[in-house]
Design an enzyme around this catalytic site. Sequence first.
Site, PDB file in Angstrom:
ATOM      1  CB  CYS A  79     -30.710  26.069 -73.382  1.00  0.00           C
ATOM      2  SG  CYS A  79     -30.714  25.035 -74.158  1.00  0.00           S
ATOM      3  CG  HIS A 139     -29.939  23.741 -69.915  1.00  0.00           C
ATOM      4  ND1 HIS A 139     -31.178  23.444 -70.009  1.00  0.00           N
ATOM      5  CD2 HIS A 139     -28.919  23.667 -71.010  1.00  0.00           C
ATOM      6  CE1 HIS A 139     -30.997  22.969 -71.553  1.00  0.00           C
ATOM      7  NE2 HIS A 139     -30.004  23.175 -71.916  1.00  0.00           N
ATOM      8  CG  ASN A 158     -31.702  20.107 -74.182  1.00  0.00           C
ATOM      9  OD1 ASN A 158     -32.236  21.044 -73.350  1.00  0.00           O
ATOM     10  ND2 ASN A 158     -30.144  21.020 -75.247  1.00  0.00           N
TER      11      ASN A 158
HETATM   12  O1  UT7 Z   1     -28.093  22.827 -74.791  1.00  0.00           O
HETATM   13  C1  UT7 Z   1     -27.930  24.074 -75.480  1.00  0.00           C
HETATM   14  C2  UT7 Z   1     -26.382  24.071 -75.018  1.00  0.00           C
HETATM   15  N1  UT7 Z   1     -25.509  22.434 -75.748  1.00  0.00           N
HETATM   16  C3  UT7 Z   1     -25.396  22.306 -75.228  1.00  0.00           C
HETATM   17  O2  UT7 Z   1     -24.592  22.167 -74.056  1.00  0.00           O
HETATM   18  C4  UT7 Z   1     -24.361  20.539 -75.836  1.00  0.00           C
HETATM   19  C5  UT7 Z   1     -23.141  20.941 -75.895  1.00  0.00           C
HETATM   20  N2  UT7 Z   1     -21.663  19.831 -76.252  1.00  0.00           N
HETATM   21  C6  UT7 Z   1     -22.568  18.301 -76.052  1.00  0.00           C
HETATM   22  O3  UT7 Z   1     -22.964  17.972 -75.708  1.00  0.00           O
HETATM   23  C7  UT7 Z   1     -21.480  17.518 -77.706  1.00  0.00           C
HETATM   24  O4  UT7 Z   1     -20.577  18.435 -77.307  1.00  0.00           O
HETATM   25  C8  UT7 Z   1     -22.077  16.338 -77.564  1.00  0.00           C
HETATM   26  C9  UT7 Z   1     -22.852  15.541 -77.036  1.00  0.00           C
HETATM   27  C10 UT7 Z   1     -23.168  17.083 -78.547  1.00  0.00           C
HETATM   28  C11 UT7 Z   1     -21.077  15.991 -78.889  1.00  0.00           C
HETATM   29  O5  UT7 Z   1     -20.368  15.225 -77.563  1.00  0.00           O
HETATM   30  P1  UT7 Z   1     -18.730  15.256 -78.138  1.00  0.00           P
HETATM   31  O6  UT7 Z   1     -17.624  14.236 -76.781  1.00  0.00           O
HETATM   32  O7  UT7 Z   1     -18.347  16.444 -77.927  1.00  0.00           O
HETATM   33  O8  UT7 Z   1     -18.874  14.282 -79.304  1.00  0.00           O
HETATM   34  P2  UT7 Z   1     -17.813  15.382 -80.722  1.00  0.00           P
HETATM   35  O9  UT7 Z   1     -18.235  16.033 -81.323  1.00  0.00           O
HETATM   36  O10 UT7 Z   1     -16.569  15.370 -80.097  1.00  0.00           O
HETATM   37  O11 UT7 Z   1     -17.502  13.566 -81.269  1.00  0.00           O
HETATM   38  C12 UT7 Z   1     -17.047  12.842 -80.494  1.00  0.00           C
HETATM   39  C13 UT7 Z   1     -17.419  11.607 -82.468  1.00  0.00           C
HETATM   40  C14 UT7 Z   1     -17.249  12.068 -83.420  1.00  0.00           C
HETATM   41  O12 UT7 Z   1     -16.397  10.890 -84.367  1.00  0.00           O
HETATM   42  P3  UT7 Z   1     -15.162  10.962 -84.863  1.00  0.00           P
HETATM   43  O13 UT7 Z   1     -14.760  12.650 -85.533  1.00  0.00           O
HETATM   44  O14 UT7 Z   1     -13.773  10.941 -83.909  1.00  0.00           O
HETATM   45  O15 UT7 Z   1     -14.406   9.504 -85.218  1.00  0.00           O
HETATM   46  C15 UT7 Z   1     -18.297  11.408 -83.605  1.00  0.00           C
HETATM   47  O16 UT7 Z   1     -18.766  12.247 -85.149  1.00  0.00           O
HETATM   48  O17 UT7 Z   1     -18.076  10.904 -81.885  1.00  0.00           O
HETATM   49  C16 UT7 Z   1     -19.026  10.977 -82.460  1.00  0.00           C
HETATM   50  N3  UT7 Z   1     -20.501  10.953 -82.550  1.00  0.00           N
HETATM   51  C17 UT7 Z   1     -21.260  10.223 -82.475  1.00  0.00           C
HETATM   52  N4  UT7 Z   1     -21.483   8.970 -82.423  1.00  0.00           N
HETATM   53  C18 UT7 Z   1     -21.992   8.018 -82.159  1.00  0.00           C
HETATM   54  C19 UT7 Z   1     -21.095  12.394 -83.052  1.00  0.00           C
HETATM   55  N5  UT7 Z   1     -22.359  12.062 -82.632  1.00  0.00           N
HETATM   56  C20 UT7 Z   1     -21.952  10.637 -82.110  1.00  0.00           C
HETATM   57  C21 UT7 Z   1     -23.524   9.658 -81.640  1.00  0.00           C
HETATM   58  N6  UT7 Z   1     -23.208   8.259 -81.497  1.00  0.00           N
HETATM   59  N7  UT7 Z   1     -24.834   9.809 -81.725  1.00  0.00           N
END
Ligand code: UT7
Length: 332
Positions: free
Chosen positions: A116, A256, A286
């Site tokens: 990225c 970004h 993204n």
């Molecule tokens: O561009 C390159 C660099 N990349 C980035 O900068 C991305 C950085 N990371 C992020 O933006 C975030 O970590 C994400 C958007 C990928 C994820 O958000 P988060 O707030 O970190 O969520 P998480 O991974 O901690 O997941 C929280 C919960 C989980 O459920 P439990 O275990 O709490 O029951 C996931 O299974 O949300 C669940 N989850 C979803 N629920 C509904 C994960 N994806 C989804 C989804 N819809 N699409």
Amino acid sequence: MANIQAAITGVAGFVPDYVLTNKELETIVDTNDEWITTRTGIKERRILKGEGKGPSDMAAPAIKELLKKTNTKAEEVDLIIFASVTPDLIFPATANIVADKVGLKNAFGFDVNAACSGFIYALTTGSQYIETGKYKKVIICGFDKMSSIIDYQDRSTCIIFGDGGACVMLEPNSEGLGIQDTIMKSDGAGRVHLHQKAGGSCYPPTHETIDQRLHYVYQEGQPVFKAAVSNMADVSRKIMERNNLQAEDVAYLVPHQANLRIIEATRRAMGVSEEKVMINIQRYGNTTNGTIPLCLWEWENKLKKGDNLILAAFGGGFTWGSIYLKWAYDAQ
Ligand code: UT7
């Protein structure tokens, strides 16, 4: 002789027509509009449809538009640098393919892969060619067809990424405009958290790699999020400090577009107000190498000669960095 700096003299972009909305994603994976919007800020993203199409098919019309806008003949271009993690082919470089498509007969070209952060790495690289005084017209592209490496069974990644990108022309400037300073960083230890395992020489494609879904983006969201927040904020603040820039001196932060919460953390660390941040993540998601130039393309009409811009990115690698530039022209 006056000091030569590399200035952006034009920008043009391309996004595919097909709009993949959060509503449509609800029918593909177990997700919902509310979760995607509150966690990322994304409402929809564009998808490049059609067999055999790659980033060069998005870049070609954009480059043609860029040549027109900057009154440049295709044969005048010296160099093209193409930033992408989804090149048309493993080789040759997409820079070579698109140069052929648009008739850049006298240009040499190569690709840059810094995930990225690729566009700001490519912009920094291109600026060095201009600053030598030897090269006069350099095109920097940032385009990705992320839909080609996204697993639409993985709800944690498929909601984030989209296709598209934009390109800029770099030319010499001796009025003190253009790129003023850059900070580029990388840390390969971060590769475990964000990568595409198969398809390279370590794990070439086999039935097994395909069955194990190893040709898709693998991301551990939380560690990437934490590293993105601290590192993007850190380099953005540092580049302001070492150039004696106060928040009021900055016309725009061009971040970004990975997650609205990462953008917001960077903005707060810099102390700039909300209206000074270019944000289009809600419409494009993204687009990896496409995000920063797509913002410049969309905001071009608002920018004025002399505006101070801070570009900031973070991505797989890990790679990150920031660029301080003075915009070189008024909108037409
Ligand atoms: O561009 C390159 C660099 N990349 C980035 O900068 C991305 C950085 N990371 C992020 O933006 C975030 O970590 C994400 C958007 C990928 C994820 O958000 P988060 O707030 O970190 O969520 P998480 O991974 O901690 O997941 C929280 C919960 C989980 O459920 P439990 O275990 O709490 O029951 C996931 O299974 O949300 C669940 N989850 C979803 N629920 C509904 C994960 N994806 C989804 C989804 N819809 N699409």
